[in-house]
Write a protein that holds these residues in place. Structure first.
Motif, short mmCIF file in Angstrom:
data_model
loop_
_atom_site.label_atom_id
_atom_site.label_comp_id
_atom_site.label_asym_id
_atom_site.label_seq_id
_atom_site.Cartn_x
_atom_site.Cartn_y
_atom_site.Cartn_z
N SER A 1 27.38 30.74 47.30
CA SER A 1 28.60 30.18 48.24
C SER A 1 29.72 30.22 47.07
N LEU A 2 29.45 29.86 45.75
CA LEU A 2 30.56 29.97 44.58
C LEU A 2 30.74 31.39 44.39
N LEU A 3 29.78 32.19 44.31
CA LEU A 3 29.90 33.61 43.78
C LEU A 3 30.70 34.36 45.00
N ALA A 4 30.46 33.98 45.94
CA ALA A 4 31.44 34.38 47.02
C ALA A 4 32.92 34.20 47.41
N ARG A 5 33.17 32.73 46.80
CA ARG A 5 34.58 32.37 46.70
C ARG A 5 35.12 32.94 45.64
N ASP A 6 34.26 33.25 44.54
CA ASP A 6 35.04 33.81 43.38
C ASP A 6 35.37 35.23 43.62
N ALA A 7 34.39 35.85 44.29
CA ALA A 7 34.83 37.39 44.55
C ALA A 7 35.85 37.59 45.60
N ALA A 8 35.95 36.67 46.87
CA ALA A 8 37.16 36.90 47.61
C ALA A 8 38.43 36.57 46.61
N ASP A 9 38.49 35.58 45.88
CA ASP A 9 39.45 35.39 45.19
C ASP A 9 39.94 36.67 44.16
N GLN A 10 38.90 37.52 43.78
CA GLN A 10 39.27 38.54 43.13
C GLN A 10 40.02 39.48 43.83
N VAL A 11 39.58 39.80 45.15
CA VAL A 11 40.03 40.66 45.94
C VAL A 11 41.45 40.33 46.41
N GLU A 12 41.53 39.05 46.62
CA GLU A 12 42.93 38.78 46.70
C GLU A 12 44.01 38.66 46.11
N ALA A 13 43.34 38.55 44.52
CA ALA A 13 44.20 38.66 43.35
C ALA A 13 44.76 40.11 43.10
N TYR A 14 43.98 41.23 43.68
CA TYR A 14 44.29 42.51 43.47
C TYR A 14 44.94 43.13 44.85
N ASP A 15 44.95 42.60 46.03
CA ASP A 15 45.26 43.14 47.11
C ASP A 15 45.87 42.11 48.22
N GLY A 16 46.21 41.05 47.83
CA GLY A 16 46.60 39.90 48.67
C GLY A 16 45.79 39.22 49.47
N PRO A 17 46.25 38.47 50.47
CA PRO A 17 45.50 37.82 51.18
C PRO A 17 44.70 38.63 52.47
N VAL A 18 43.27 38.38 52.73
CA VAL A 18 42.75 39.26 53.36
C VAL A 18 42.83 38.64 55.03
N ALA A 19 43.60 37.69 55.19
CA ALA A 19 43.75 37.18 56.81
C ALA A 19 44.34 38.30 57.56
N GLY A 20 43.74 38.68 58.58
CA GLY A 20 43.97 39.60 59.53
C GLY A 20 43.52 40.86 59.20
N ARG A 21 42.89 41.17 58.18
CA ARG A 21 42.61 42.47 57.72
C ARG A 21 41.00 42.92 57.96
N THR A 22 40.56 44.04 57.96
CA THR A 22 39.32 44.34 58.10
C THR A 22 38.18 44.47 56.88
N VAL A 23 37.35 43.85 56.72
CA VAL A 23 36.74 43.65 55.39
C VAL A 23 35.35 44.39 55.83
N VAL A 24 34.82 45.30 55.10
CA VAL A 24 33.36 45.83 55.59
C VAL A 24 32.62 45.45 54.17
N ASP A 25 31.45 44.59 54.27
CA ASP A 25 30.44 44.19 53.36
C ASP A 25 29.26 45.00 53.35
#
Length: 236
Positions: free
Chosen positions: A23-47
């Motif tokens: 859970s911590l790693l997921a929060r950290d990774a999502a923070d990294q994605v948003e730092a480079y590409d802005g908020p992910v809200a409303g966007r399509t993410v393929v994991d």
């Protein structure tokens, strides 16, 4: 430094408290994605290869349309995220350019053909979209996964030691579900591609000089620990 220490402490309890760790790693990774590409809200993410779905669920909590594609039924666990798909990362059941963000955390070292895997990530990402790829390189202190750091003395010896110490066989076998992936060769492959550009190549967990350590040949194979590649899909 605080972030790196928190992640390190969580990794120490990966086996006995995977919920807190991932859970911590997921929060950290999502923070990294948003730092480079802005908020992910409303966007399509393929994991791709996201196991039991911690990353997918975190992206959904942030408002993304996130979907999990995992090839191993056992890794999905008892309660995978809704709409999870059992699919191979070499051949995703998606049309070209559907994802705003394609995400792969610690998967590359588990595929026999990293170049084909990266090609598939690029294919499903829209032009201008972000590709997040991290992997544990073989010569990292964590390269042997559960039998690290004894992999430095040979994979079979490390696996035998793990069996003696725990009384159970190791989950990973070199050449079957774990592969010796190196930073230098991976960077050369990625930089030679014409479908992506490298936004950043950095240590995922290192607390300082995260990009500088990756620029030092030889040293980086040991000191990076985990390489994070932030790629941008080129216009078609």
């Amino acid at each position: 430094m605080r972030r790196s220490l928190a992640l390190f402490r969580a990794f120490l309890h990966e086996q006995d408290d995977p919920e807190s760790c991932y859970s911590l790693l997921a929060r950290d990774a999502a923070d990294q994605v948003e730092a480079y590409d802005g908020p992910v809200a409303g966007r399509t993410v393929v994991d791709v290869g996201g196991g039991s779905g911690y990353f997918t669920e975190e992206f959904r909590r942030r408002g993304a349309h996130a979907f999990l594609f995992e090839p191993d039924m056992a890794e999905l666990g008892e309660k995978p995220p809704d709409s999870a798909v059992v699919a191979d990362g070499y051949l995703l059941p998606l049309r070209d350019g559907v994802a705003d963000v394609t995400f792969s955390s610690n998967v590359l070292e588990h595929v026999a053909d990293p170049e084909t895997f990266l090609s598939e990530l690029a294919r499903v990402t829209r032009p201008g979209g972000l590709i997040y790829v991290s992997f544990t390189n073989w010569l990292s202190p964590w390269g042997g996964h559960e039998w690290a750091p004894w992999h430095y003395f040979g994979a079979e010896r490390a696996r035998a030691r793990y069996l003696r110490r725990t009384g159970r066989p190791a989950k990973h076998t070199l050449g079957e579900n774990l592969f010796a992936v190196h930073i230098g060769s991976t960077l050369r492959q990625v930089r030679a591609r014409d479908d992506v550009t490298v936004v950043s190549a950095r240590s995922r967990y290192w607390p300082f000089l995260a990009e500088a350590v990756v620029k030092a040949p030889g040293i980086r194979e040991f000191a990076t620990w985990n390489l994070l590649l932030i790629l941008r899909r080129c216009p078609t």
